[in-house]
Design a protein around this motif. Structure first.
Motif, PDB file in Angstrom:
ATOM      1  N   ARG A  53      51.922  44.190  87.620  1.00 11.83           N
ATOM      2  CA  ARG A  53      52.349  45.118  86.558  1.00 11.83           C
ATOM      3  C   ARG A  53      52.311  44.408  85.203  1.00 11.83           C
ATOM      4  N   PHE A  54      51.299  44.730  84.409  1.00  8.88           N
ATOM      5  CA  PHE A  54      51.190  44.194  83.058  1.00  8.88           C
ATOM      6  C   PHE A  54      51.601  45.268  82.052  1.00  8.88           C
ATOM      7  N   SER A  55      51.785  44.877  80.808  1.00 15.38           N
ATOM      8  CA  SER A  55      52.238  45.846  79.809  1.00 15.38           C
ATOM      9  C   SER A  55      51.183  46.913  79.535  1.00 15.38           C
ATOM     10  N   ASP A  56      49.912  46.580  79.775  1.00 18.64           N
ATOM     11  CA  ASP A  56      48.831  47.516  79.463  1.00 18.64           C
ATOM     12  C   ASP A  56      48.094  48.018  80.709  1.00 18.64           C
ATOM     13  N   GLY A  57      48.713  47.881  81.884  1.00 18.62           N
ATOM     14  CA  GLY A  57      48.080  48.423  83.085  1.00 18.62           C
ATOM     15  C   GLY A  57      48.654  47.826  84.352  1.00 18.62           C
ATOM     16  N   VAL A  58      48.533  48.583  85.432  1.00 16.02           N
ATOM     17  CA  VAL A  58      48.992  48.133  86.744  1.00 16.02           C
ATOM     18  C   VAL A  58      47.762  47.986  87.638  1.00 16.02           C
ATOM     19  N   PHE A  59      47.668  46.863  88.333  1.00 17.98           N
ATOM     20  CA  PHE A  59      46.480  46.558  89.118  1.00 17.98           C
ATOM     21  C   PHE A  59      46.857  46.078  90.517  1.00 17.98           C
ATOM     22  N   CYS A  60      45.872  46.151  91.406  1.00 15.74           N
ATOM     23  CA  CYS A  60      45.949  45.498  92.719  1.00 15.74           C
ATOM     24  C   CYS A  60      44.884  44.399  92.745  1.00 15.74           C
ATOM     25  N   GLY A  61      45.138  43.370  93.530  1.00 12.48           N
ATOM     26  CA  GLY A  61      44.110  42.356  93.735  1.00 12.48           C
ATOM     27  C   GLY A  61      42.965  42.924  94.554  1.00 12.48           C
ATOM     28  N   SER A  62      41.813  42.278  94.484  1.00 10.58           N
ATOM     29  CA  SER A  62      40.643  42.753  95.242  1.00 10.58           C
ATOM     30  C   SER A  62      40.145  41.707  96.240  1.00 10.58           C
ATOM     31  N   ASN A  63      40.762  40.526  96.246  1.00  7.23           N
ATOM     32  CA  ASN A  63      40.260  39.415  97.070  1.00  7.23           C
ATOM     33  C   ASN A  63      38.789  39.130  96.779  1.00  7.23           C
ATOM     34  N   LEU A  64      38.414  39.290  95.507  1.00  4.48           N
ATOM     35  CA  LEU A  64      37.073  38.930  95.039  1.00  4.48           C
ATOM     36  C   LEU A  64      37.239  37.995  93.839  1.00  4.48           C
ATOM     37  N   PHE A  65      36.688  36.792  93.973  1.00  4.13           N
ATOM     38  CA  PHE A  65      36.789  35.780  92.930  1.00  4.13           C
ATOM     39  C   PHE A  65      35.401  35.180  92.716  1.00  4.13           C
ATOM     40  N   ALA A  66      35.000  35.064  91.468  1.00  2.00           N
ATOM     41  CA  ALA A  66      33.702  34.460  91.151  1.00  2.00           C
ATOM     42  C   ALA A  66      33.936  33.149  90.411  1.00  2.00           C
ATOM     43  N   VAL A  67      33.463  32.058  90.982  1.00  3.46           N
ATOM     44  CA  VAL A  67      33.512  30.744  90.317  1.00  3.46           C
ATOM     45  C   VAL A  67      32.127  30.549  89.696  1.00  3.46           C
TER      46      VAL A  67
END
Length: 297
Positions: free
Chosen positions: A171-185
């Motif tokens: 929960r951020f001030s400008d939106g609520v998100f879920c993780g996606s278990n996707l990370f790009a290095v």
């Protein structure tokens, strides 16, 4: 832009699939009495097989490392050995926790870009992988050139698709998100973010130690929902010693990792509905007369 940065980014990603389990065990493994939770059956395949198949059929990925399950599980599950038979994915023993496993796998691959995901991501589709990787490559070519990109799914999309599902929310001030278990290095310096994640993970049962690493004021602003998402990633970047950014993932099923009985049932029901819809469409096509005309009796 930074001179020579483009040479660090190859056309296709090497994948790191995290397939280990925490020492206390996986609730889905215990509920289904399986050697590992990632062996949960989903529409005729195991969860881990579905993930690897989606990676193989994506345009963005060229093999990689399966980090886990443990050697005893590999010995018990011939389907896992068959999964590795084509040779594009190698097996690596899992480390103590997913972050440490990701660091170990990144050291073996020793190139960039890397796509990190999890073996319990049984609803992951190749189209989602390609969209995320393309977004990551686009972001990496822009002015700020992040070393690492994290996929976040806007919660309203998830809520609309799966209204009964309970998800962990950011929960951020400008939106609520879920993780996606996707990370790009995207660069080798980005591995520093995996090391930072590993350091934080060792304190996962001590919230105040995590708070100390992230900064008390940052944590307080987050808890009061006064922290914008971009600023949160700026703080993470400062702490990790590399640039971490985020991209939106528009596919709601990317937010569903199958590590509980409730999520497994949700995934099974979704895939069954889709299979029925495909069969119904196929039957309708078979019955349709040639030329597209309909006979009247």
């Amino acid at each position: 832009g930074k001179p020579g940065t483009s040479t660090m980014i190859t056309a296709r990603f090497q994948a790191i699939v995290l397939a280990g389990e925490r020492p206390q065990g996986n609730p889905l493994r215990l509920a289904l009495d399986l050697p590992a939770g990632v062996l949960a059956p989903l529409a005729g395949q195991t969860c881990i097989e579905r993930v690897v198949q989606s990676l193989r059929t994506s345009r963005s990925v060229a093999g990689g490392i399966l980090c886990g399950p443990s050697a005893p599980v590999m010995e018990q599950a011939p389907e896992l050995r068959e999964l590795l038979a084509p040779g594009d994915f190698r097996w690596l023993a899992p480390a103590d926790g997913p972050a440490a496993s990701a660091v170990a796998a990144a050291a073996v691959i020793d190139t960039a870009p890397l796509l990190v995901t999890t073996a319990d991501h049984g609803l992951l589709q190749s189209a989602t992988i390609d969209a995320f990787c393309e977004s990551a490559l686009t972001a990496a070519a822009e002015a700020r050139q992040p070393d690492v990109l994290v996929g976040l799914v806007p919660y309203p999309l998830v809520q609309r698709a799966f209204p009964q599902s309970r998800r962990t929310l950011l929960r951020f001030s400008d939106g609520v998100f879920c993780g996606s278990n996707l990370f790009a290095v995207m660069t080798r310096p980005g591995v520093a973010a995996l090391r930072f994640w590993s350091a934080v993970e060792t304190h996962r049962k001590s919230p105040w130690k995590i708070a100390r690493q992230l900064g008390a004021m940052t944590l307080l602003r987050y808890l009061c929902r006064k922290l914008p998402v971009d600023q949160a990633f700026q703080v993470l970047s400062q702490r990790a010693g590399c640039t971490i950014g985020w991209v939106a993932v528009s596919e709601p099923r990317a937010a569903v990792d199958i590590d509980s009985l409730a999520d497994w049932k949700l995934a099974c029901a979704l895939l069954e509905r889709e299979a029925v819809a495909r069969r119904t469409t196929a039957c309708a096509d078979d019955r349709a007369p040639a030329g597209g005309t309909t006979r009247r009796s």
